[in-house]
Scaffold this motif. Structure first.
Motif, PDB file in Angstrom:
ATOM      1  N   TYR A 101      22.264  33.755 -20.615  1.00  0.00           N
ATOM      2  CA  TYR A 101      23.258  33.012 -21.381  1.00  0.00           C
ATOM      3  C   TYR A 101      22.603  31.815 -22.071  1.00  0.00           C
ATOM      4  O   TYR A 101      22.799  31.586 -23.259  1.00  0.00           O
ATOM      5  CB  TYR A 101      24.406  32.539 -20.479  1.00  0.00           C
ATOM      6  CG  TYR A 101      25.396  31.704 -21.242  1.00  0.00           C
ATOM      7  CD1 TYR A 101      26.409  32.319 -21.977  1.00  0.00           C
ATOM      8  CD2 TYR A 101      25.295  30.317 -21.278  1.00  0.00           C
ATOM      9  CE1 TYR A 101      27.310  31.565 -22.719  1.00  0.00           C
ATOM     10  CE2 TYR A 101      26.181  29.556 -22.018  1.00  0.00           C
ATOM     11  CZ  TYR A 101      27.179  30.177 -22.735  1.00  0.00           C
ATOM     12  OH  TYR A 101      28.054  29.423 -23.488  1.00  0.00           O
ATOM     13  N   PHE A 102      21.811  31.082 -21.319  1.00  0.00           N
ATOM     14  CA  PHE A 102      21.170  29.884 -21.871  1.00  0.00           C
ATOM     15  C   PHE A 102      20.113  30.250 -22.908  1.00  0.00           C
ATOM     16  O   PHE A 102      20.013  29.589 -23.946  1.00  0.00           O
ATOM     17  CB  PHE A 102      20.553  29.045 -20.745  1.00  0.00           C
ATOM     18  CG  PHE A 102      21.576  28.283 -19.956  1.00  0.00           C
ATOM     19  CD1 PHE A 102      21.843  26.961 -20.238  1.00  0.00           C
ATOM     20  CD2 PHE A 102      22.280  28.899 -18.929  1.00  0.00           C
ATOM     21  CE1 PHE A 102      22.795  26.246 -19.513  1.00  0.00           C
ATOM     22  CE2 PHE A 102      23.226  28.206 -18.200  1.00  0.00           C
ATOM     23  CZ  PHE A 102      23.494  26.877 -18.494  1.00  0.00           C
ATOM     24  N   HIS A 105      21.978  31.487 -26.121  1.00  0.00           N
ATOM     25  CA  HIS A 105      22.786  30.507 -26.840  1.00  0.00           C
ATOM     26  C   HIS A 105      22.053  29.215 -27.206  1.00  0.00           C
ATOM     27  O   HIS A 105      22.513  28.482 -28.073  1.00  0.00           O
ATOM     28  CB  HIS A 105      24.045  30.177 -26.031  1.00  0.00           C
ATOM     29  CG  HIS A 105      24.997  31.321 -25.987  1.00  0.00           C
ATOM     30  ND1 HIS A 105      24.919  32.320 -25.041  1.00  0.00           N
ATOM     31  CD2 HIS A 105      26.029  31.651 -26.798  1.00  0.00           C
ATOM     32  CE1 HIS A 105      25.870  33.209 -25.260  1.00  0.00           C
ATOM     33  NE2 HIS A 105      26.559  32.820 -26.319  1.00  0.00           N
ATOM     34  N   PHE A 106      20.963  28.932 -26.528  1.00  0.00           N
ATOM     35  CA  PHE A 106      20.245  27.682 -26.785  1.00  0.00           C
ATOM     36  C   PHE A 106      18.748  27.948 -26.943  1.00  0.00           C
ATOM     37  O   PHE A 106      17.919  27.225 -26.400  1.00  0.00           O
ATOM     38  CB  PHE A 106      20.480  26.686 -25.642  1.00  0.00           C
ATOM     39  CG  PHE A 106      21.932  26.469 -25.328  1.00  0.00           C
ATOM     40  CD1 PHE A 106      22.745  25.746 -26.180  1.00  0.00           C
ATOM     41  CD2 PHE A 106      22.490  27.009 -24.175  1.00  0.00           C
ATOM     42  CE1 PHE A 106      24.089  25.560 -25.884  1.00  0.00           C
ATOM     43  CE2 PHE A 106      23.832  26.820 -23.868  1.00  0.00           C
ATOM     44  CZ  PHE A 106      24.631  26.092 -24.727  1.00  0.00           C
ATOM     45  N   ALA A 112      17.216  23.443 -22.359  1.00  0.00           N
ATOM     46  CA  ALA A 112      18.337  24.305 -21.976  1.00  0.00           C
ATOM     47  C   ALA A 112      17.834  25.642 -21.416  1.00  0.00           C
ATOM     48  O   ALA A 112      18.408  26.180 -20.471  1.00  0.00           O
ATOM     49  CB  ALA A 112      19.258  24.534 -23.164  1.00  0.00           C
ATOM     50  N   GLY A 116      18.620  26.948 -17.763  1.00  0.00           N
ATOM     51  CA  GLY A 116      19.197  28.273 -17.542  1.00  0.00           C
ATOM     52  C   GLY A 116      18.375  29.115 -16.586  1.00  0.00           C
ATOM     53  O   GLY A 116      18.921  29.770 -15.692  1.00  0.00           O
TER      54      GLY A 116
END
Length: 188
Positions: A101-102, A105-106, A112, A116
């Motif tokens: 996810y991290f 998305h980042f 980040a 994550g």
């Protein structure tokens, strides 16, 4: 649309195969060996993203569960999953989901991605330690001492390696035409 789904299936199969080849390589140091596990998962996240890497991790676990010798020390079978390291093996799946996810998305924020990956490691540690404590009939603290403490620094080093090499690997594969697209953050 059909090409995209076919491409994703090929990537998932290829990533599961890479996990099956690299994950058995380990150094036995006690009930929980040193392996390439989280490093490989984190690198795969940069290559194919959260969804596909999580599915590849699930396939890897299922292949090992049915007996293929893909777990540490070239072992496989349901007995290995039921044993002391089973929680760590199963933990690769939510570890990939959380870290992915991290990373998805980042992607351009190194802090980040590190956060994550460390949260993914935390999920892995909690599941693995709880399973180790139950299966080996030891207290949670004792399981933590043998299943997590020896690996914290090494696992952080793997996170740093993945966060440094992952974007480079992804960029090289995109330039070579082996994968397409950009991380979600840059699509928005």
């Amino acid at each position: 649309m059909k090409d995209s789904k076919t491409r994703d299936l090929v990537y998932i199969a290829l990533m599961a195969a890479i996990l099956c080849v690299t994950m058995p390589i380990s150094i036995p140091i006690g009930p929980v060996p040193i392996s390439l596990g989280n490093l490989m998962i984190f690198l795969l996240l940069y290559v194919v993203g959260q969804k596909n890497a999580t599915i590849a991790s699930l396939i890897f676990v299922l292949l090992g569960a049915v007996g293929l010798p893909v777990f540490s020390g070239w072992q496989g079978g349901f007995g290995k999953l039921a044993g002391p390291t089973g929680g760590y093996i199963i933990g690769w799946i939510p570890c990939a989901f959380v870290a992915g996810y991290f990373i998805d998305h980042f992607a351009k924020k190194t802090w980040a991605a590190i956060l994550g990956c460390e949260l993914g490691n935390l999920v892995l540690y909690v599941l693995g330690t709880a399973w180790l404590a139950v299966s080996a009939h030891m207290g949670f603290g004792a399981a933590l001492a043998v299943g997590v403490t020896p690996f914290v620094i090494e696992d952080f080093a793997k996170v740093v390696i993945a966060v440094v090499l992952g974007p480079v690997l992804r960029s090289a594969l995109v330039k070579a035409g082996a994968i397409s697209g950009k991380p979600k953050e840059s699509r928005a």
